[in-house]
Design an enzyme around this catalytic site. Structure first.
Site, PDB file in Angstrom:
ATOM      1  N   GLY A  72     -40.310 -38.609 -16.231  1.00  0.00           N
ATOM      2  CA  GLY A  72     -41.257 -38.365 -15.145  1.00  0.00           C
ATOM      3  C   GLY A  72     -42.687 -38.148 -15.632  1.00  0.00           C
ATOM      4  N   ASN A 153     -40.980 -29.730  -6.396  1.00  0.00           N
ATOM      5  CA  ASN A 153     -39.950 -29.236  -7.315  1.00  0.00           C
ATOM      6  C   ASN A 153     -39.666 -27.746  -7.174  1.00  0.00           C
ATOM      7  OD1 ASN A 153     -42.705 -29.685  -8.464  1.00  0.00           O
ATOM      8  ND2 ASN A 153     -41.941 -28.266 -10.015  1.00  0.00           N
ATOM      9  N   GLN A 181     -38.149 -35.482  -8.087  1.00  0.00           N
ATOM     10  CA  GLN A 181     -37.121 -34.595  -7.517  1.00  0.00           C
ATOM     11  C   GLN A 181     -36.305 -35.287  -6.420  1.00  0.00           C
ATOM     12  OE1 GLN A 181     -36.118 -31.506  -8.304  1.00  0.00           O
ATOM     13  NE2 GLN A 181     -37.585 -31.273  -9.960  1.00  0.00           N
ATOM     14  N   SER A 201     -37.240 -39.845 -12.888  1.00  0.00           N
ATOM     15  CA  SER A 201     -36.749 -39.339 -14.172  1.00  0.00           C
ATOM     16  C   SER A 201     -35.231 -39.207 -14.123  1.00  0.00           C
ATOM     17  CB  SER A 201     -37.395 -37.975 -14.427  1.00  0.00           C
ATOM     18  OG  SER A 201     -36.885 -37.419 -15.611  1.00  0.00           O
ATOM     19  N   ALA A 202     -34.545 -39.801 -15.103  1.00  0.00           N
ATOM     20  CA  ALA A 202     -33.075 -39.887 -15.047  1.00  0.00           C
ATOM     21  C   ALA A 202     -32.376 -38.528 -15.072  1.00  0.00           C
ATOM     22  CB  ALA A 202     -32.568 -40.751 -16.201  1.00  0.00           C
ATOM     23  N   HIS A 203     -32.931 -37.566 -15.828  1.00  0.00           N
ATOM     24  CA  HIS A 203     -32.182 -36.309 -15.984  1.00  0.00           C
ATOM     25  C   HIS A 203     -32.150 -35.470 -14.710  1.00  0.00           C
ATOM     26  CE1 HIS A 203     -35.360 -33.126 -16.628  1.00  0.00           C
ATOM     27  NE2 HIS A 203     -36.099 -34.198 -16.842  1.00  0.00           N
ATOM     28  N   THR A 239     -39.476 -50.622 -28.841  1.00  0.00           N
ATOM     29  CA  THR A 239     -38.069 -51.015 -28.744  1.00  0.00           C
ATOM     30  C   THR A 239     -37.359 -50.187 -27.672  1.00  0.00           C
ATOM     31  OG1 THR A 239     -38.104 -51.645 -31.037  1.00  0.00           O
ATOM     32  CG2 THR A 239     -35.924 -51.250 -30.080  1.00  0.00           C
ATOM     33  N   CYS A 326     -44.175 -13.460 -16.127  1.00  0.00           N
ATOM     34  CA  CYS A 326     -45.046 -12.397 -16.626  1.00  0.00           C
ATOM     35  C   CYS A 326     -45.678 -12.833 -17.927  1.00  0.00           C
ATOM     36  CB  CYS A 326     -44.234 -11.145 -16.908  1.00  0.00           C
ATOM     37  SG  CYS A 326     -43.600 -10.411 -15.413  1.00  0.00           S
TER      38      CYS A 326
HETATM   39  N1  PLP Z   1     -42.596 -34.356 -11.635  1.00  0.00           N
HETATM   40  C1  PLP Z   1     -41.791 -33.456 -11.006  1.00  0.00           C
HETATM   41  C2  PLP Z   1     -41.936 -33.240  -9.532  1.00  0.00           C
HETATM   42  C3  PLP Z   1     -40.843 -32.733 -11.737  1.00  0.00           C
HETATM   43  O1  PLP Z   1     -40.063 -31.849 -11.125  1.00  0.00           O
HETATM   44  C4  PLP Z   1     -40.761 -32.963 -13.136  1.00  0.00           C
HETATM   45  C5  PLP Z   1     -39.811 -32.176 -13.956  1.00  0.00           C
HETATM   46  O2  PLP Z   1     -39.476 -31.060 -13.643  1.00  0.00           O
HETATM   47  C6  PLP Z   1     -41.589 -33.928 -13.731  1.00  0.00           C
HETATM   48  C7  PLP Z   1     -42.496 -34.598 -12.940  1.00  0.00           C
HETATM   49  C8  PLP Z   1     -41.499 -34.235 -15.189  1.00  0.00           C
HETATM   50  O3  PLP Z   1     -40.375 -35.021 -15.448  1.00  0.00           O
HETATM   51  P1  PLP Z   1     -39.768 -35.171 -16.931  1.00  0.00           P
HETATM   52  O4  PLP Z   1     -39.070 -33.895 -17.229  1.00  0.00           O
HETATM   53  O5  PLP Z   1     -38.826 -36.321 -16.851  1.00  0.00           O
HETATM   54  O6  PLP Z   1     -40.910 -35.462 -17.829  1.00  0.00           O
END
Ligand code: PLP
Length: 378
Positions: A72, A153, A181, A201-203, A239, A326
């Site tokens: 992302g 997010n 998200q 973003s895949a994860h 690559t 904090c």
């Molecule tokens: N954008 C949003 C809204 C996200 O929640 C996040 C990750 O928390 C990102 C971008 C960044 O993605 P990545 O962790 O794949 O770099």
């Protein structure tokens, strides 16, 4: 120690087993460089092609509009800086509640002399339409790029992207959305939304970490992110990470196929959690709009401390996130919680619980009883 409860699916998600299994051959046996011409590499080339087709289909794009990235953050950086690079004097309109992948990229644009307008949001996190329209018209044709996230997010609010795109196009601006998200969790059709660029973003959808994609609509001018070889139409050289790309496509396909079922299940868990919280009589506010990502629960507890809650729940084997942190002197409330103006006596006590299909009713019950134990003994 209690069994782990993972309730931070907005931070990352568990790898889909089928995605993992699809990756294995490309980690062990099929290790060819996809750019080489011999037969051994052909399987890798075909796997990349197939992954691109699958991903394109999931968001109703064309395969050549999908560009693989490292995730992302890279997709967001590329969309904004790459478009700026191709369009002299590019100005940007964004919102105050974007992820730092956008906000810090915008700072970089400003350091380079570009203008960035940050539009505010209402108490639910929805972009203020009159302010957005004013920003577009004030810029008198100078604004070239709008970047507004599809879903937030922290609070899960889903922005009215279709309307924002329409207003932007009426002013000749190109529209990028950070959909990190949202992809894999809510239906996305780039043609219905009419967005010009979209980051994923895949994860975040049960794929592997360190891989993602940027949708770039045909004809949108953008400069390369990486210079080098001819990969990704010469725009993102290097690559290819074949196993990660393959895993991402399988995870997205599976998530899209189960999207409605997952959303129904996760929403039922969410309802259970909230009704138990209301029953507990703990004083709290729920943050975010009615139109929200499934399973996204952002709550602020009165006169509490989100970071303390995170650590106390951690000791009970529960992973959640906070809307405040904090430093050595003060509690820093997140930019999103500040922007939606959560009252001061609640803001510090903000936490984010993000449920996923792997969570159970027992998880939800334990999260609420653990919160009660901590908050009632404070
Ligand atoms: N954008 C949003 C809204 C996200 O929640 C996040 C990750 O928390 C990102 C971008 C960044 O993605 P990545 O962790 O794949 O770099």
């Amino acid at each position: 120690m209690n069994e782990l409860i993972y309730a931070d699916n907005a931070a990352t998600t568990k790898l889909d087993r089928e995605a993992y299994e699809a990756m294995i051959p490309f980690l062990l046996e099929e290790y060819g460089n996809a750019s080489q011409q011999y037969t051994f590499s052909k399987k890798c080339r075909n796997a990349i092609k197939e992954a691109r087709n699958v991903i394109a289909e999931c968001i109703n794009a064309k395969p050549e509009e999908i560009f693989f990235t490292s995730g992302g953050t890279e997709s967001d950086n590329w969309a904004i800086k790459g478009f700026g690079g191709a369009n002299r004097n590019c100005n940007v309109i964004t919102s105050v509640i974007e992820h730092h992948a956008i906000l810090n990229t915008c700072k970089s644009v400003q350091r380079a002399g570009g203008q960035v307008i940050y539009v505010g949001v209402d108490s639910k996190g929805l972009v203020l339409i009159p302010d957005f329209q004013k920003a577009l018209s004030d810029s008198k044709g100078k604004v070239a790029l709008v970047s507004i996230m599809l879903a937030n997010n922290e609070i899960g609010t889903i922005e009215p992207i279709k309307d924002l795109v329409r207003f932007s196009h009426e002013h000749g601006a190109v529209f990028h959305t950070d959909a990190v998200q949202a992809v894999g969790h809510i239906e996305i059709d780039v043609n219905e939304l009419q967005v010009d660029m979209l980051s994923a973003s895949a994860h975040k959808f049960n794929g592997p970490k360190g891989v993602g994609f940027l949708f770039i609509r045909n004809g949108i001018p953008i400069v390369s992110h990486n210079d080098g070889g001819a990969q990704e139409h010469g725009l993102r050289a290097g690559t290819e990470n074949v196993p990660a790309i393959v895993g991402m496509a399988v995870a997205l396909k599976n998530n899209c196929e189960k999207m409605n079922e997952n959303a129904r299940y996760v929403n039922s868990l969410e309802e259970r959690l909230l009704s138990k919280l209301y029953e507990s009589k703990l004083p709290f506010i729920r943050n975010g709009a009615d139109d929200r990502l499934p399973g996204s629960i952002n709550v602020s507890f009165k006169d509490s401390d989100g970071e303390m809650l995170l650590h106390r729940l951690d000791l009970m084997g529960i992973c959640i996130s906070t809307g405040s942190a904090c430093d050595s002197k003060n509690t820093q409330v997140s930019h999103v919680i500040k922007a939606i103006e959560v009252p001061k006596d609640y803001a510090n006590g903000t936490i984010r619980i993000s449920l996923g299909p792997n969570n159970t009713q027992e998880d939800v019950d334990r999260i609420v009883s653990s919160l009660c134990r901590v908050l009632k003994s404070e």
